[in-house]
Motif scaffolding. Sequence first.
Motif, short mmCIF file in Angstrom:
data_model
loop_
_atom_site.label_atom_id
_atom_site.label_comp_id
_atom_site.label_asym_id
_atom_site.label_seq_id
_atom_site.Cartn_x
_atom_site.Cartn_y
_atom_site.Cartn_z
N LEU B 12 27.05 54.10 63.97
CA LEU B 12 27.29 53.52 62.64
C LEU B 12 26.24 52.45 62.34
N ARG B 15 23.04 54.12 61.35
CA ARG B 15 23.09 54.68 59.99
C ARG B 15 23.03 53.59 58.92
N ARG B 61 22.77 44.60 47.72
CA ARG B 61 24.03 44.63 46.97
C ARG B 61 23.91 45.52 45.72
N GLU B 65 24.81 49.05 48.49
CA GLU B 65 26.27 48.98 48.66
C GLU B 65 27.06 49.85 47.69
N PRO B 66 26.62 50.02 46.43
CA PRO B 66 27.39 50.93 45.57
C PRO B 66 27.41 52.37 46.09
N ALA B 68 26.52 53.22 49.68
CA ALA B 68 26.86 53.31 51.11
C ALA B 68 28.08 52.48 51.47
N GLY B 69 28.50 51.62 50.57
CA GLY B 69 29.65 50.78 50.86
C GLY B 69 29.27 49.51 51.60
N HIS B 70 30.28 48.69 51.82
CA HIS B 70 30.07 47.40 52.47
C HIS B 70 30.73 47.43 53.84
N VAL B 71 30.01 46.93 54.83
CA VAL B 71 30.58 46.91 56.19
C VAL B 71 30.14 45.64 56.90
N PHE B 185 17.70 58.22 49.25
CA PHE B 185 19.02 57.58 49.31
C PHE B 185 19.56 57.32 47.90
N ILE B 188 21.84 59.62 45.87
CA ILE B 188 23.30 59.68 46.09
C ILE B 188 23.97 59.03 44.89
N VAL B 190 26.49 56.98 42.57
CA VAL B 190 27.39 55.85 42.81
C VAL B 190 28.80 56.35 42.62
N ASP B 191 29.64 56.12 43.63
CA ASP B 191 31.01 56.64 43.61
C ASP B 191 31.93 55.66 42.90
N HIS B 192 32.47 56.13 41.79
CA HIS B 192 33.39 55.28 41.03
C HIS B 192 34.84 55.58 41.37
#
Lengths: 109, 197
Positions: B12, B15, B61, B65-66, B68-71, B185, B188, B190-192
């Motif tokens: 992880l 990635r 940000r 992050e929109p 791949a998300g935030h971790v 990248f 991809i 943005v997943d709403h």
Amino acid sequence: MTAAKQPPLLPEIDSFLHELVRLRLLAFLSVLKRADFVYLQRHTGLSGGNLSAQMTKLADAGLVEIEKSFVDNRPRTVYALTAGGRAALAAYKAAMTNLLETIPGWSPE
Amino acid sequence: MTHLTTTLESRLFGRYWDDGLLDLFAGIATLGIGVLWAVDLVAIGAAVPAMLAGLWVPLRRALVEPRAGHVEFSDARTGRNRRLLVGNAVLGLLTLALFAGLIVAVRSRPLALLAVIGPGIPAFLLALLAALTGWGLGLPRFLGYAAALCLAGAGAALADAEPELAILAGGLVIALSGGWRLGRFLRIPVDHAEGSE
């Protein structure tokens, strides 16, 4: 007269944790401090609805904590394993390891 | 408790850098150093990575992050990253000081070996930084960038070219790789979906 209660022959497995999707989510959270919805969805390949439903169940069981906020006008839901979740996962791992160790190893012939 | 040894966490973490933003930053920083070197502003070149660092969080940000998300990784991993960053900064400053010392040494008393490899030394030292980054973050492609910088440095030394040409050539390779990765990248969507959960 009732028979004396015998100890179980095999370790008891937590059936709530023994569900593939929940187990995968807990495995991810066990190696991360926190992760948001988008991150978990991307790496687990789950649908949004399934991820949300399973996380709600895990939170209701006290295994995961959920924090909702807005970042740049977008909703962000962050998940983290609770101390109870960590302990439950460790107990599950120990029980499963014990269970699997009872199975004899066969060499392929 | 450390999770650094778990395969899942390492994968992880690997990635986490797949978006190419770090590569692009590294390439632009190298190109910036090369350009400033060419106009005799070597000392300011050292500030380029620091100036770029200020853009890291806002760009990550906004772009990453929109999609791949935030971790947040474990404290052990975060601490190791911090040590790597500090180590790179210290090594970068030492690199600059070492090269300045070499220039003075060569000018005051020409040394045969330094005179031969001199034009390649800055690229070799930047290759060392790239290799350290690749090793520390577990990113093999940064070892490739280090190899590209070494090749460029060797080319500059053999051709007795200006040192900045080797830096610019290596920086171009890194920036192009980073740009390609980031471009891929950003395709991809943005997943709403979260908004409607």
